[in-house]
Design a protein around this motif. Structure first.
Motif, PDB file in Angstrom:
ATOM      1  N   THR A   1       0.969  -1.310  -0.054  1.00  0.00           N
ATOM      2  CA  THR A   1      -0.098   0.049   0.164  1.00  0.00           C
ATOM      3  C   THR A   1       0.617   1.135   0.113  1.00  0.00           C
ATOM      4  N   VAL A   2       2.014   1.336   0.144  1.00  0.00           N
ATOM      5  CA  VAL A   2       2.863   2.449   0.347  1.00  0.00           C
ATOM      6  C   VAL A   2       3.188   2.913  -1.337  1.00  0.00           C
ATOM      7  N   GLU A   3       3.584   4.106  -1.308  1.00  0.00           N
ATOM      8  CA  GLU A   3       3.719   4.781  -2.724  1.00  0.00           C
ATOM      9  C   GLU A   3       5.173   4.942  -3.042  1.00  0.00           C
TER      10      GLU A   3
ATOM     11  N   ASP B   1       1.733   6.305   6.428  1.00  0.00           N
ATOM     12  CA  ASP B   1       1.727   4.967   6.064  1.00  0.00           C
ATOM     13  C   ASP B   1       2.101   5.150   4.344  1.00  0.00           C
ATOM     14  N   ARG B   2       2.523   6.377   3.927  1.00  0.00           N
ATOM     15  CA  ARG B   2       2.589   6.432   2.468  1.00  0.00           C
ATOM     16  C   ARG B   2       4.258   5.842   2.000  1.00  0.00           C
TER      17      ARG B   2
END
Length: 707
Positions: free
Chosen positions: A458-460, A490-491
């Motif tokens: 889910t991280v970018e 959370d990114r």
């Protein structure tokens, strides 16, 4: 997937001979891709090359994709790595890792991993080997022109070894070829001589799986002259030079490159007592508007040719047109055949020689260098003579003899046509090629996705730091960096890449109060673990088993001066570590050569002038970073890596954002010219934070641009 990085690659109007990088390899790859796409059992073929934005070349080289067939199964995909302008192949080496990262992005956009990767020439060989290693697919290599043989021939011709090494960067090229052979599941050669004499000069040749599959020729284009047919629109371009245009033509068609040895051909023609009275000489050597505008090598060749024509007073006997298109080439062969001429290839070295089978298919006898491809082509076709390319007098005599017997000329012409139809078609090439690929693909162990949960999907963006002297070493800087990481939420995923083993890394991180990272790459890239539970990536371990022979490494290096095994606690299943004395130990090149001669396929990493690590050929910090990024779908341009020493170099190279902290080791000095590597002034974690701010990595991300 096929990879051919240098030169000018497009599907129509190939500019063969425009420069030293745009030659027969380009045609070979494009024709092979088309032949494969024509097969029902092939779903898609991508040919990856370099995207070029440069007013000096055609605008189509800037197009991201180009379809090569009506069914849209084959396409050229142009990857924008390195500077936007056109570069010769010797200047592409610093950008190979950027290509790898952007090629991975292309693969993700396709949504399917290729079943096999086939790389052409040394630069693509290095890139393709690493891509295939990351993806876990079979790697196929074709060297086309091998560096060791080319260097030997140039030295034999009298050129200065130091000068040619500097010009052609042979050390880097040969090492790339060695690495490609290290990792290749299959090597495709064009001739048996190439296998026995050229690949045999490499340390890994004995264990390589090499097959001989000659390239083909398009028999619908390259056909013999039919009595009474028009001689084509190019005829006036040739005949305007000639005093007696109906005499037989001695045709040479090659790049204006010193290796093609055209000057010797002109000398042979000029010095023979009667040859100019028997025949005209036609030199088709690339395209030019003004000699002064050519690249340095072609400029030197053409100036020598013009001087020789003048010295021997060959005006009216030699044609040297300025321009021709790919569509003209078949007609040029037929014109020479209609004039009962011969085709001559006097190159110093010739791995195959597509022009030889084109000429033979067109009914032209051939006179060619006694090397590589010509040896086998003439053995199959029996349509001419082999010559010593350094024997000027012998070349002149052979040409005169070939033109002096009309009955034998007709025999050679007919034999050449039959031999090409029997041995050199693309349909036959594709049949043999795909049989070998099917065998390799059947053995492929498909990668499984990791079964555990992680924040990584889910991280970018991903921050990865070396530990010692990069993340750790400055308390105040570390506190500020950890605060920035926590604030990103959370990114952002945080990882470490270190030479330490896992337990040692975790212990020192606890001592400094660093929370357990989301990703732990340890033991110089030979182990990958995730999150607080330190779950090991089993696919990475299986990935590293490829050609790993631990006992063979230990045996080969036992007793080597200046090397002493580190304690057992520092040895891992996929890592052998030594203390190294740089004043006594063999050079890294010698170590690699020693291991390769024993059939051992490894990655050798030297760091801090004190430590030598031997890893599986597929292991390194850089490959581990790319493996993780690919697995979790994180674009490499959203990965920031920070390090301080030689074992961080591969991790710092590529399309990621690199940061070298202020207290770095001199081993990284040569990276200062890289656009995507930032050298911080601050040391340790403060330097990492400085790099984050330089790239605005926690904001919109500032991507460096090449000129």
């Amino acid at each position: 997937m096929h990879i051919s990085l240098h030169g000018l690659v497009r599907g129509t109007e190939l500019e063969l001979g425009r420069d030293a990088d745009t030659g027969g390899q380009i045609q070979y790859v494009v024709e092979l891709v088309r032949a494969l796409a024509g097969r029902k059992d092939v779903n898609r073929v991508d040919l990856l090359t370099r995207q070029i934005h440069d007013r000096r070349v055609g605008a189509d080289y800037a197009e991201a994709e180009e379809l090569l067939d009506e069914a849209a199964k084959a396409r050229i995909v142009r990857i924008p790595f390195g500077p936007r302008r056109y570069l010769r192949k010797e200047r592409l080496w610093p950008y190979i890792d950027c290509f790898i990262d952007l090629a991975l992005r292309h693969i993700r956009s396709v949504g399917r991993v290729p079943d096999a990767i086939h790389a052409h020439y040394a630069d693509a060989g290095l890139a393709g080997a690493r891509l295939a290693a990351l993806l876990g697919v079979p790697f196929v290599f074709t060297g086309h022109s091998l560096g060791r043989e080319k260097r030997r021939r140039l030295v034999d011709s009298g050129q200065d070894p130091d000068a040619i090494d500097q010009r052609y960067q042979f050390d880097q090229r040969i090492e790339a070829e060695e690495q490609a052979l290290d990792m290749a599941s299959l090597v495709v050669a064009s001739t048996r001589q190439e296998v026995e004499q050229q690949y045999a000069q490499y340390a890994n040749h004995s264990g390589a799986n090499i097959i001989v599959v000659p390239p083909g020729v398009d028999l619908s284009r390259f056909r013999p002259y039919k009595r009474g047919e028009a001689l084509g629109p190019y005829r006036p371009e040739v005949e305007r030079f000639l005093r007696h245009p109906k005499r037989p033509l001695i045709l040479a068609l090659a790049r204006a490159d010193e290796r093609k040895n055209l000057a010797t051909l002109v000398r042979a023609y000029g010095e023979h007592p009667t040859l100019r009275e028997k025949a005209n000489l036609v030199l088709i050597a690339g395209n030019r508007t003004r000699i002064a505008e050519l690249d340095k090598g072609a400029r030197r060749v053409w100036r020598e040719l013009i001087e020789l024509i003048d010295d021997y007073d060959l005006h009216g006997h030699v044609a040297y047109p300025k321009h021709h298109s790919p569509e003209d080439v078949a007609g040029i062969y037929r014109l020479a055949a209609a004039r009962n001429g011969v085709f001559v290839n006097p190159a110093l070295t010739e791995p195959f020689g597509l022009t030889l089978i084109e000429a033979a298919a067109s009914g032209l006898p051939v006179i060619a260098t006694d090397d590589g491809g010509p040896q086998e082509i003439l053995r199959h076709c029996r349509n001419g003579r082999l010559i010593d390319p350094l024997d000027t007098e012998g070349l002149g005599k052979t040409l005169a003899d070939a033109l002096g017997n009309r009955t034998r000329w007709r025999q050679w012409s007919q034999r050449g046509q039959r031999g090409v139809a029997q041995h050199y078609t693309w349909a036959g090439h594709a049949d043999t090629y795909l049989r070998e690929l099917d065998r390799l693909i059947a053995r492929r162990r498909r990668r499984r996705r990791a079964p555990h949960k992680s924040r990584l999907p889910t991280v970018e963006r991903l921050l990865i730091c070396d530990i010692d002297n990069t993340l750790l070493g400055d308390r105040e800087g570390l506190d500020r960096l950890l605060e920035a990481i926590a604030g990103a939420g959370d990114r952002l995923a945080f990882g470490i890449a270190t030479g330490r083993r896992l337990d040692s890394a975790l212990r020192v991180l606890r001592e400094w109060g660093v929370p357990t990272p989301d990703l732990l790459i340890t033991a110089v890239g030979s182990e990958v673990h995730y999150g607080p539970g330190q779950l090991e990536d089993g696919d990475w371990l299986r990935h590293l088993d490829f050609r790993w022979d631990r006992e063979a490494v230990l045996e080969a290096l036992s007793g080597a001066p200046g090397l002493r095994l580190q304690p057992g606690s520092e040895q891992r299943a996929h890592k052998i570590s030594y203390f190294a004395d740089p004043d006594r130990m063999p050079g890294l090149g010698e170590i690699r050569q020693l291991l390769r001669e024993r059939g051992v396929h490894v990655n050798v990493i030297f760091s801090h002038d004190a430590y030598l690590d031997i890893l599986p050929i597929r292991a390194s910090k850089g490959l581990a970073v790319r493996f993780v990024a690919d697995r979790w779908g994180i674009e490499m341009e959203r990965v920031l890596v920070a390090g301080d020493s030689g074992n961080d170099e591969e991790m710092l190279s590529g399309h990621s954002l690199g940061v070298v902290v202020g207290n770095y080791s001199h081993e990284l000095d040569h990276l200062k010219q890289r656009k995507r590597v930032y050298f911080a002034e601050a040391e340790c974690a403060a330097g990492v934070l400085e790099g984050i701010e330089h790239y605005d990595f926690l904001g919109r991300i500032r991507q460096p641009q090449y000129d």
